[in-house]
Scaffold this motif. Structure first.
Motif, short mmCIF file in Angstrom:
data_model
loop_
_atom_site.label_atom_id
_atom_site.label_comp_id
_atom_site.label_asym_id
_atom_site.label_seq_id
_atom_site.Cartn_x
_atom_site.Cartn_y
_atom_site.Cartn_z
N GLY A 90 10.83 9.98 -0.46
CA GLY A 90 10.35 8.63 -0.21
C GLY A 90 11.46 7.63 0.04
O GLY A 90 11.21 6.44 0.20
N CYS B 176 3.01 9.38 3.73
CA CYS B 176 4.37 9.88 3.60
C CYS B 176 4.70 10.81 4.77
O CYS B 176 3.81 11.27 5.48
CB CYS B 176 4.57 10.60 2.27
N ASP C 109 7.65 10.71 -4.03
CA ASP C 109 7.70 9.25 -3.95
C ASP C 109 8.66 8.67 -5.00
O ASP C 109 8.64 7.49 -5.28
CB ASP C 109 6.31 8.62 -4.08
N LYS D 33 -1.70 8.06 -4.57
CA LYS D 33 -0.29 7.64 -4.41
C LYS D 33 0.34 8.11 -3.10
O LYS D 33 0.01 9.18 -2.60
CB LYS D 33 0.53 8.21 -5.56
N ASN D 34 1.28 7.31 -2.58
CA ASN D 34 2.19 7.72 -1.49
C ASN D 34 1.45 8.01 -0.18
O ASN D 34 1.80 8.94 0.53
CB ASN D 34 3.00 8.95 -1.95
N ASN E 178 -3.55 12.26 -3.45
CA ASN E 178 -2.13 11.87 -3.41
C ASN E 178 -1.46 12.42 -2.16
O ASN E 178 -1.87 13.44 -1.61
CB ASN E 178 -1.39 12.48 -4.61
N ASN E 179 -0.36 11.76 -1.75
CA ASN E 179 0.55 12.29 -0.71
C ASN E 179 -0.18 12.68 0.58
O ASN E 179 0.06 13.75 1.14
CB ASN E 179 1.31 13.52 -1.24
N ARG F 244 10.75 5.98 -3.52
CA ARG F 244 10.01 5.17 -2.55
C ARG F 244 10.60 3.76 -2.45
O ARG F 244 10.81 3.10 -3.45
CB ARG F 244 8.54 5.10 -2.98
N ALA G 146 3.68 5.04 1.43
CA ALA G 146 5.05 5.41 1.78
C ALA G 146 5.64 4.30 2.65
O ALA G 146 4.90 3.60 3.35
CB ALA G 146 5.07 6.74 2.52
#
Lengths: 422, 162
Positions: free
Chosen positions: A222, B63, A189, B59-60, B12-13, A192, B88
């Protein structure tokens, strides 16, 4: 304050002379792309607008490439939805099985995308076309559906990260490794919502095929787009392909960047991304010894002629290891044909690899090379998420075509120099 | 509008391949996609999730692939909204376009745990832990995006614009 190349292309598609990072703008689009997975939803959203025409029959590109030749009845229905739409609305750029290729290999090859273009595609790897000095970004099906009607899309003007690559490019290091280094450093990310601008003298020495691989994986950090400014290599590539006017943009000397990252490529080694994120990179010499069940060479990242040439140079006269299977997927029919003419296909088959018609197939765990429980694949593709190529307990390792071919001979992850010296 | 439900916590992700694996992308039928939502991370998720429940991730979130099947599968599974530290880009856009409410809040993402009962107010982005009373404020959407959301997604927005 100046603008970056990405900001300039966006501004050129509005009625403004200047745009700045963070600004929300509405832009006119040059190309709207979809495939057999994303277009059916886009078409159903388009129909909700109850219009009897698309914004432009020439600017919409539809490519069945994910599950074709149709892998099952449902996939066949999805392709039929697309085909019916093409007929009903007179879409010019549709590529039937036999002419199709993996979309991100096909569009540049066919001269459908070019410098200065603003392109959206309902496929995350649409960012590939940034290698031609275009602003190209992935969107979802609803954005695509609306864009087929209006020829427009909204954007938040991105900030940019500048990546400067310099130094002599070592043997076996390719554009794939340039981007894997960046992803490994900034993370999945790290860019991002941002543009990733690739510059430096090492980029200017990079082939077009390698540039496509590089920009292709901007999304794995990202990124909103990846972009390389036009130079001689770009102009040589588009010559005879792109049949319409184009615009060349460069970043202003006083453009502002969120971050600048420099790489001395002379110090680079090919990388391998370990499961289950592209950011889990290690130098191939530190990855050696991982036993693998399958090698995949192809995809929108590494299914171009240069990729097949490197693989052929390593596989020539050798046999792939008896305990693994190797699947090679040329990116388009033209690439396939040229590989055939140059003798690569014969090399692959004699080495014990299978060669497939162009398809995204195994890269996304669709078909043509699905992994069983606990199996490991080494692939020149772009993602190694959980279950990406098959069973959720299977694993995918990402690398460049030289590493993939060398490892195919040894049956385990191997630096190419070890196989070629012998 | 208020969403009330139990938290399903993820890390995450969380990529769109695990949200809806590509082997199911030969269909775009929401009910069918819902059966396989997040199954590669949690085989029982589709059975466990109750209407109104809320995904909280780190996070993210979202994605990877641009597949709109991801927000569609989440909505069809009964999830009322998703809270994450960050989203994302394409997933963020797809959620706004398709009408899946999403909220960015680092504090909520960190504090909320699997099984917490929470309520989320769409208009204000206020997230509240019902048992402890702890409150978190999500980042507000820019006005332009609020217009798309309030009109029920991009297609209606384009239609209304004429």
């Amino acid at each position: 304050m100046g603008m970056t190349i990405s900001q300039k292309i966006l501004a050129a598609h509005t009625d403004k002379d200047f745009v700045e990072a963070g600004e929300l703008i509405n832009c006119k689009l040059d190309v709207v792309l979809g495939n057999d997975i994303t277009a059916p939803i886009a078409i159903s959203e388009f129909h909700k607008l109850e219009l009897n025409k698309v914004f432009d029959k020439e600017s919409i590109v539809l490519v069945p490439d994910h599950f074709v030749p149709n892998k099952d009845i449902k996939s066949a229905e999805q392709c039929k939805t697309m085909r019916d739409f093409v007929k009903q609305y007179g879409i010019k750029n549709y590529f039937e099985v036999g002419q199709m290729g993996i979309e991100h290999c096909l569009l540049p090859e066919q001269g459908l995308v070019g410098p200065g273009d603003l392109i959206i595609g309902a496929d995350s790897h649409t960012c590939t076309y940034g290698a031609l000095g275009a602003f190209a970004t992935g969107v979802g099906s609803t954005d695509m559906g609306a864009a087929m009607a209006t020829g427009e899309a909204w954007f938040k003007v991105p900030e940019s990260i500048k990546f400067i690559y310099y130094g002599k490019i070592p043997q076996w290091v390719s554009g794939k490794d340039f981007i894997l280094h960046a992803i490994g450093d900034i993370g999945g990310d790290g860019a991002r919502y941002m543009s990733m601008e690739f510059t430096g003298e090492a980029i200017s020495r990079l082939s077009m095929d390698s540039r496509f691989s590089l920009c292709n994986m901007a999304i794995e950090a990202g990124g909103k787009n990846g972009i390389i400014a036009v130079d001689e290599v770009t102009l040589d590539y588009i010559k005879g392909r792109l049949k319409r006017p184009y615009q060349i943009h460069y970043s202003d000397p006083d453009a502002v960047y969120a971050q600048t990252i420099e790489y001395n490529v002379a110090e680079m080694e090919p990388l391998v991304a370990f499961p289950h994120l592209p950011e889990n990179t290690r130098p191939v010499s530190q990855a050696a010894g991982v036993l693998i069940d399958q090698v995949v060479i192809g995809s929108c990242t590494n299914g171009r002629l240069e990729d097949l040439a490197i693989a052929a140079s390593i596989l020539k006269g050798n046999k792939v290891h008896s305990e693994l299977r190797v699947i090679i997927l040329p990116g388009t029919q033209a690439i396939y044909l040229e590989a055939l003419r140059r003798g690569y296909i014969e090399i692959f088959i004699e080495a014990g690899a299978v060669v497939s018609t162009p398809t995204c197939g195994p890269c996304l765990g669709g078909y043509m090379g699905i992994l069983a429980k606990g199996e490991k694949a080494l692939a020149t593709t772009n993602r190694n998420f959980v279950g990406r190529m098959g069973d959720p307990t299977s694993e995918v390792y990402l690398c460049n075509p030289a590493v993939a071919a060398a490892s195919a001979l040894k049956g385990q992850i191997t630096p190419p120099w070890e196989m070629v010296l012998k | 509008m208020k969403f009330t439900g139990k938290v399903h916590k993820f890390g995450n992700n969380i990529d769109t391949d695990v949200i809806i694996p590509a082997r199911y992308l030969n269909s775009s039928d929401p009910a069918e996609l819902a059966l396989h939502c997040l199954e590669d991370l949690d085989k029982e998720f589709a059975q466990k999730v109750k209407p109104g429940d809320i995904i909280v991730a780190e996070k993210n979130f979202g994605c990877g692939s641009s597949r709109e099947h991801a927000p569609i599968a989440i909505m069809a599974a009964g999830v009322s909204c998703v809270i994450a530290h960050s989203f994302a880009r394409i997933f963020y856009r797809n959620s706004i376009n398709t009408g899946l409410p999403i909220f960015e809040s680092a504090a909520a993402s960190e504090a909320l745990k699997n099984g917490d009962e929470i309520e989320v107010e769409l208009e204000t982005g206020l997230i509240k832990n019902i048992k402890t009373g702890a409150q978190y404020k999500a980042t507000a959407f820019p006005g332009f995006m609020q217009d798309i959301i309030s009109q029920g997604g991009l297609i209606n927005y384009v239609k209304n614009r004429g």
